[in-house]
Design a protein around this motif. Sequence first.
Motif, PDB file in Angstrom:
ATOM      1  N   THR A  99       0.832  -1.200   0.000  1.00 14.57           N
ATOM      2  CA  THR A  99       0.000   0.000   0.000  1.00 14.57           C
ATOM      3  C   THR A  99       0.870   1.254   0.000  1.00 14.57           C
ATOM      4  O   THR A  99       0.602   2.217  -0.723  1.00 14.57           O
ATOM      5  CB  THR A  99      -0.908   0.013   1.240  1.00 14.57           C
ATOM      6  N   SER A 100       1.925   1.225   0.807  1.00 16.47           N
ATOM      7  CA  SER A 100       2.798   2.408   0.868  1.00 16.47           C
ATOM      8  C   SER A 100       3.458   2.665  -0.482  1.00 16.47           C
ATOM      9  O   SER A 100       3.722   3.812  -0.854  1.00 16.47           O
ATOM     10  CB  SER A 100       3.849   2.244   1.975  1.00 16.47           C
ATOM     11  N   LEU A 101       3.681   1.588  -1.238  1.00 12.98           N
ATOM     12  CA  LEU A 101       4.222   1.764  -2.588  1.00 12.98           C
ATOM     13  C   LEU A 101       3.217   2.522  -3.457  1.00 12.98           C
ATOM     14  O   LEU A 101       3.575   3.439  -4.202  1.00 12.98           O
ATOM     15  CB  LEU A 101       4.524   0.394  -3.190  1.00 12.98           C
ATOM     16  N   GLY A 102       1.953   2.149  -3.337  1.00 16.59           N
ATOM     17  CA  GLY A 102       0.907   2.866  -4.071  1.00 16.59           C
ATOM     18  C   GLY A 102       0.835   4.323  -3.659  1.00 16.59           C
ATOM     19  O   GLY A 102       0.715   5.222  -4.493  1.00 16.59           O
ATOM     20  N   ILE A 103       0.931   4.562  -2.350  1.00 15.85           N
ATOM     21  CA  ILE A 103       0.908   5.942  -1.853  1.00 15.85           C
ATOM     22  C   ILE A 103       2.082   6.719  -2.427  1.00 15.85           C
ATOM     23  O   ILE A 103       1.952   7.876  -2.846  1.00 15.85           O
ATOM     24  CB  ILE A 103       0.964   5.952  -0.310  1.00 15.85           C
ATOM     25  N   ALA A 104       3.249   6.064  -2.460  1.00 21.68           N
ATOM     26  CA  ALA A 104       4.451   6.729  -2.976  1.00 21.68           C
ATOM     27  C   ALA A 104       4.233   7.179  -4.422  1.00 21.68           C
ATOM     28  O   ALA A 104       4.517   8.329  -4.775  1.00 21.68           O
ATOM     29  CB  ALA A 104       5.652   5.788  -2.889  1.00 21.68           C
ATOM     30  N   ILE A 105       3.701   6.274  -5.250  1.00 25.43           N
ATOM     31  CA  ILE A 105       3.486   6.611  -6.668  1.00 25.43           C
ATOM     32  C   ILE A 105       2.493   7.758  -6.779  1.00 25.43           C
ATOM     33  O   ILE A 105       2.707   8.731  -7.519  1.00 25.43           O
ATOM     34  CB  ILE A 105       2.982   5.374  -7.437  1.00 25.43           C
ATOM     35  N   ALA A 106       1.403   7.684  -6.000  1.00 21.06           N
ATOM     36  CA  ALA A 106       0.378   8.722  -6.070  1.00 21.06           C
ATOM     37  C   ALA A 106       0.939  10.073  -5.600  1.00 21.06           C
ATOM     38  O   ALA A 106       0.795  11.087  -6.290  1.00 21.06           O
ATOM     39  CB  ALA A 106      -0.828   8.311  -5.231  1.00 21.06           C
ATOM     40  N   LEU A 107       1.620  10.070  -4.451  1.00 14.02           N
ATOM     41  CA  LEU A 107       2.150  11.327  -3.901  1.00 14.02           C
ATOM     42  C   LEU A 107       3.123  12.010  -4.855  1.00 14.02           C
ATOM     43  O   LEU A 107       3.053  13.210  -5.099  1.00 14.02           O
ATOM     44  CB  LEU A 107       2.905  11.050  -2.603  1.00 14.02           C
ATOM     45  N   ARG A 108       4.045  11.208  -5.394  1.00 14.78           N
ATOM     46  CA  ARG A 108       5.075  11.751  -6.278  1.00 14.78           C
ATOM     47  C   ARG A 108       4.420  12.473  -7.461  1.00 14.78           C
ATOM     48  O   ARG A 108       4.854  13.537  -7.875  1.00 14.78           O
ATOM     49  CB  ARG A 108       5.940  10.600  -6.782  1.00 14.78           C
ATOM     50  N   ASN A 109       3.347  11.885  -7.959  1.00 17.14           N
ATOM     51  CA  ASN A 109       2.716  12.484  -9.122  1.00 17.14           C
ATOM     52  C   ASN A 109       1.777  13.621  -8.768  1.00 17.14           C
ATOM     53  O   ASN A 109       1.550  14.516  -9.580  1.00 17.14           O
ATOM     54  CB  ASN A 109       2.023  11.400  -9.940  1.00 17.14           C
ATOM     55  N   ILE A 110       1.255  13.618  -7.543  1.00 21.63           N
ATOM     56  CA  ILE A 110       0.490  14.783  -7.090  1.00 21.63           C
ATOM     57  C   ILE A 110       1.438  15.982  -7.005  1.00 21.63           C
ATOM     58  O   ILE A 110       1.100  17.095  -7.418  1.00 21.63           O
ATOM     59  CB  ILE A 110      -0.177  14.486  -5.733  1.00 21.63           C
ATOM     60  N   VAL A 111       2.646  15.727  -6.503  1.00 19.34           N
ATOM     61  CA  VAL A 111       3.648  16.795  -6.468  1.00 19.34           C
ATOM     62  C   VAL A 111       3.888  17.333  -7.874  1.00 19.34           C
ATOM     63  O   VAL A 111       3.964  18.541  -8.105  1.00 19.34           O
ATOM     64  CB  VAL A 111       4.970  16.280  -5.845  1.00 19.34           C
ATOM     65  N   ARG A 112       3.948  16.401  -8.854  1.00 14.12           N
ATOM     66  CA  ARG A 112       4.167  16.855 -10.235  1.00 14.12           C
ATOM     67  C   ARG A 112       2.984  17.656 -10.759  1.00 14.12           C
ATOM     68  O   ARG A 112       3.149  18.592 -11.528  1.00 14.12           O
ATOM     69  CB  ARG A 112       4.394  15.651 -11.145  1.00 14.12           C
ATOM     70  N   MET A 113       1.792  17.261 -10.352  1.00 16.06           N
ATOM     71  CA  MET A 113       0.622  18.000 -10.814  1.00 16.06           C
ATOM     72  C   MET A 113       0.640  19.422 -10.259  1.00 16.06           C
ATOM     73  O   MET A 113       0.231  20.370 -10.926  1.00 16.06           O
ATOM     74  CB  MET A 113      -0.657  17.276 -10.378  1.00 16.06           C
ATOM     75  N   ILE A 114       1.093  19.572  -9.037  1.00 13.34           N
ATOM     76  CA  ILE A 114       1.071  20.899  -8.412  1.00 13.34           C
ATOM     77  C   ILE A 114       2.269  21.742  -8.847  1.00 13.34           C
ATOM     78  O   ILE A 114       2.129  22.903  -9.211  1.00 13.34           O
ATOM     79  CB  ILE A 114       1.062  20.756  -6.871  1.00 13.34           C
ATOM     80  N   TRP A 115       3.456  21.140  -8.787  1.00 12.84           N
ATOM     81  CA  TRP A 115       4.664  21.950  -8.995  1.00 12.84           C
ATOM     82  C   TRP A 115       5.336  21.713 -10.356  1.00 12.84           C
ATOM     83  O   TRP A 115       6.396  22.262 -10.610  1.00 12.84           O
ATOM     84  CB  TRP A 115       5.676  21.670  -7.878  1.00 12.84           C
ATOM     85  N   THR A 116       4.785  20.882 -11.198  1.00 11.72           N
ATOM     86  CA  THR A 116       5.376  20.434 -12.473  1.00 11.72           C
ATOM     87  C   THR A 116       6.725  19.728 -12.262  1.00 11.72           C
ATOM     88  O   THR A 116       7.249  19.713 -11.152  1.00 11.72           O
ATOM     89  CB  THR A 116       5.586  21.568 -13.510  1.00 11.72           C
ATOM     90  N   SER A 117       7.257  19.158 -13.342  1.00  6.96           N
ATOM     91  CA  SER A 117       8.487  18.373 -13.209  1.00  6.96           C
ATOM     92  C   SER A 117       9.743  19.228 -13.141  1.00  6.96           C
ATOM     93  O   SER A 117      10.836  18.712 -12.958  1.00  6.96           O
ATOM     94  CB  SER A 117       8.640  17.440 -14.415  1.00  6.96           C
ATOM     95  N   GLU A 118       9.583  20.498 -13.351  1.00  4.70           N
ATOM     96  CA  GLU A 118      10.751  21.375 -13.416  1.00  4.70           C
ATOM     97  C   GLU A 118      11.597  21.286 -12.132  1.00  4.70           C
ATOM     98  O   GLU A 118      11.063  21.174 -11.035  1.00  4.70           O
ATOM     99  CB  GLU A 118      10.274  22.813 -13.584  1.00  4.70           C
ATOM    100  N   SER A 119      12.904  21.339 -12.293  1.00  2.00           N
ATOM    101  CA  SER A 119      13.759  21.265 -11.112  1.00  2.00           C
ATOM    102  C   SER A 119      13.932  22.658 -10.522  1.00  2.00           C
ATOM    103  O   SER A 119      13.906  23.658 -11.225  1.00  2.00           O
ATOM    104  CB  SER A 119      15.120  20.688 -11.495  1.00  2.00           C
TER     105      SER A 119
END
Lengths: 304, 378, 308
Positions: A99-119
């Motif tokens: 489950t935590s693996l699923g959370i990790a994938i979801a969280l990482r991409n929520i971050v991308r949705m909010i802040w984009t992939s830009e470094s």
Amino acid sequence: MDIAQILANALVRAAELGLLAVGLTMVFDILKFTNFAHADYAILGAFLVYTFNCGAGLNLFLSVFLAAVAAGLIAVAIDKAIFKGFRKKGTKSVTAMITSLGIAIALRNIVRMIWTSESRTYAIPIQRPLRILGARITPVQIGILITSLVAMIGFHLLLQRTKFGKALRAISDNRVLASACAIDSEKMIQWMWFLATAFGVVGGTMIAMEHLLYPRLGFDILIPIFCAAILGGIGNPYGAMLGALVLALAENVILALDFGHILSFGGLFELGSIQIKTGYKPAISFVILVIVLLLRPTGILGRK
Amino acid sequence: MKKCLFVMFLTVILGSLIGMSSLAAEQGPVKIGVLLPLTGTQAVMAEDLQEGFLIAQEQINAAGGVLGRRLELIIEDTETRPTAGMDAARKLVELDRVPVITGGFSSGVMLPIAVYCQERGILVVSQPPTSPLFRDVGDYIFLVNVLDNYKGKVIGEFAFKDSGLKRFALMFMNNAFGQALKQETIKNLDALGAEVVTVVDYELNKVDYKAELTRLFAKDPEAVIATFYANEGFIAAKQAYEMGLLNVDEVPWYCPEMASSFAKALEEIPEVVEGIKGLNPLAPESLFMKAFREKKGRDPITAYSAMNYDALIMIAMAINFANSADSTAIRDALPKISQWYRGQSTGGDKRFDEDGMQGFGQYSKVILINGEVVPYPE
Amino acid sequence: MTTINFLIYLLTMIGIYGFLSLSLNFQVGFTGLINFGQVAFFAIGAYTSSLLVCKAGAPVILGFLGGMLLSGLFGYLISIPTKSLKSDYWAIATLAGGEVIRLIALNEGWLTEGAFGVMRIPQPFRALFSMDTYPLFYLILVLVCLAIAYIILSLLSNSPFGRDLKAIRDEEELSLSLGKNTRKLKIEAMIVAGMVAGLGGALFAHYITYISPENFRPIETFLMWAMIIVGGRGNHLGAIVGAVTIQLFNVSTRFIGAYLPFTPGFMAALRMVIIGMLIVAFLVFRPDGLVKERKKIYRFKNDDGEVD
């Protein structure tokens, strides 16, 4: 091979990884499962720091504090929504891990949705390194070392000297027994999530500050963190610190070693230089991890 | 529950399949397929890569489109995963029926797609994958970036002649692009009589390159040749500086891909990369750069967005020239167009050689001074 | 015609992922082993077969067999430490192991062509078909192989061997005390699982005709996990349903995206958010997945330890 410099590099990396490994190990200690989302909580926090600091213009320390609190609360909320139910049902720990693996994938991409992939970078100007005992080290790196040290000492005092720490240790040893002793284990577990994540945010922010901040960063540092936590014996916070140091040293030393020189007894007879391909650097932590797991599954320090 | 979910999925996919194929009307817009690494390991650069296409599309449509029709881009994500890239390419070719696919980023993703498109007779005008393997795929494959073997030759000569030094240390990323470039650079340095003392291959997307940098300098090289992408270039430059290894007066650094390697570093820590010399595929004051700056308020991170711009403009010109949006007709027109077109990247010369590769691209020699990429006086 | 081509391609890829999810499901659902390095089997199968055929000039069938064998051998190797490692540790070790396999493929260029990848992998019986009919033939080949693998795994799991495996998963201590050699059973299960996934890898390599280390990043393993969790652990049909569902979901987002007002970058992130949330939601609300495991004898506890 510049030993002082290698040592300094390893210390800084250990300071960054250590805080994250400690949080990971705490979750494992109490809940008995490996939290794959730990690094992603930390990076979510680091992005919050970015927004507070560079977006809203708050002071860096205040931003880190606020972000740590925010990310800690998110971790608690996720625990309430998901892991609490698992504990009630007595679900196997591997299920929680997946489950935590699923959370990790979801969280990482929520971050991308909010802040984009830009470094991104925090607005800290480049610093001229100071020379200490022959090693070059920047003020930021010294700050990282000090922060990490203070956090670790604070963590030690918290675990050993406070009621909270004792209760936490009691839960870790036996949750049922602890509940019988009138310890509100659910509340303790929430505090534990909060603290582990807050520590992680500090660690994640330090990594992002020293290097670069981008959404995938969580995954990129995940294996080294696991490696540090397991090396020291997962569930053992001091082991996690030691593990981070061993790993950081190994990464820095192994690439610098010339096995040809060693095998020929320091150049006693002719043997070309034999060095590990740098392409294998990411494998160093994996291989150490596997070797440690095979030879000493409880880690260097073992568990309690 | 399970049946319900299942039926839902099937309806969605079949519905969209039918919808898509009926849309392929003759008088609608001309569709071009675009592949971009929007997720995955290369997502960091995706926004800029995409902007190259979007700017070109706006300009083309503002100038009346192609064949009197609007030019439409169908942008698909490769996820930087070869299998997902193939899903995307198949969708573009088989459902959207695009005659041309452009874009792409890593060779690992684009090579199988190129092979597939060649088989199907679909034109591919791709950019950064510069692995020499593309040369042999076939006559439907064109690249708008200069192949690594050419670049390797130029950077080797530049570094050797400019520095007058003999002992070089090399640092290249461990992917098809970096490795091809590395092999060519070593070959050319050897031919010139220089010695390569250390070769460092580094893994992308790591945050700590100190051990690699220590190794790079372990055998006291007299000069360094290194190439990066924007993130890695920033981290490596910063860490080398902090370790006292980046001092171009003592050990000069040369870089075969200046614009992409140090874009982030130039923006954030210009004083650190001051004095690094190298090659730049960008025409510094081009129309594209101006359009990009107007739109985004900053410079593009890499030269690749300009290459994407060139790719799409050339495709549009070829469609108009051939007076057809048919793959083969565009393919036949493309080499002629490339003779005339003055590009915004690789020095403007976008001529394809007989294999559809960029054999003639010019790289301007540049040096980083005061946070700017300026021409290097020879 | 082209729409049909796309469907054939989609089904072929679903079939190939079917091998991987069947294999992973066999490990997880039937032995309780948590393998986060499943992509290693995929890589070994694909690389062994293509290198045997491209470099050693072996016929394709030998390549397939070699891929299966080496992948099975890898299954054997990684199953040895399960004796002493807790499943969490073993899971992390396999994640690391999968990356090491990819790094070897990346760094040993003399053998694997390194970052450039193996090009022009020959396709079996290619000369007998036209460009339009060959994909259909390959689809049938994949489906026939998949059906064989499915039947073999079903037979295995209904045999005494399979029942013992499930016993390990549910109550390892108990099976140990009953005198079952759990270690040997786990090793055998891993070898079988390795061979099935290895065949999937070989079929993939000869279908796409080009492989490189880029194909074998950990994300593939995570997708396979999403497949078996959505489909349902512990039964073979579930694994296939999961492969179909996740593959269709992945592709369908490409179509839905055109009608939503989001940038492609946002859509791409959204897709992965949904995959992650699917994993979580299924584990929380429907741990049995879409297809529930039929339990004949285990009436007291299911694999999450809930009382039925």
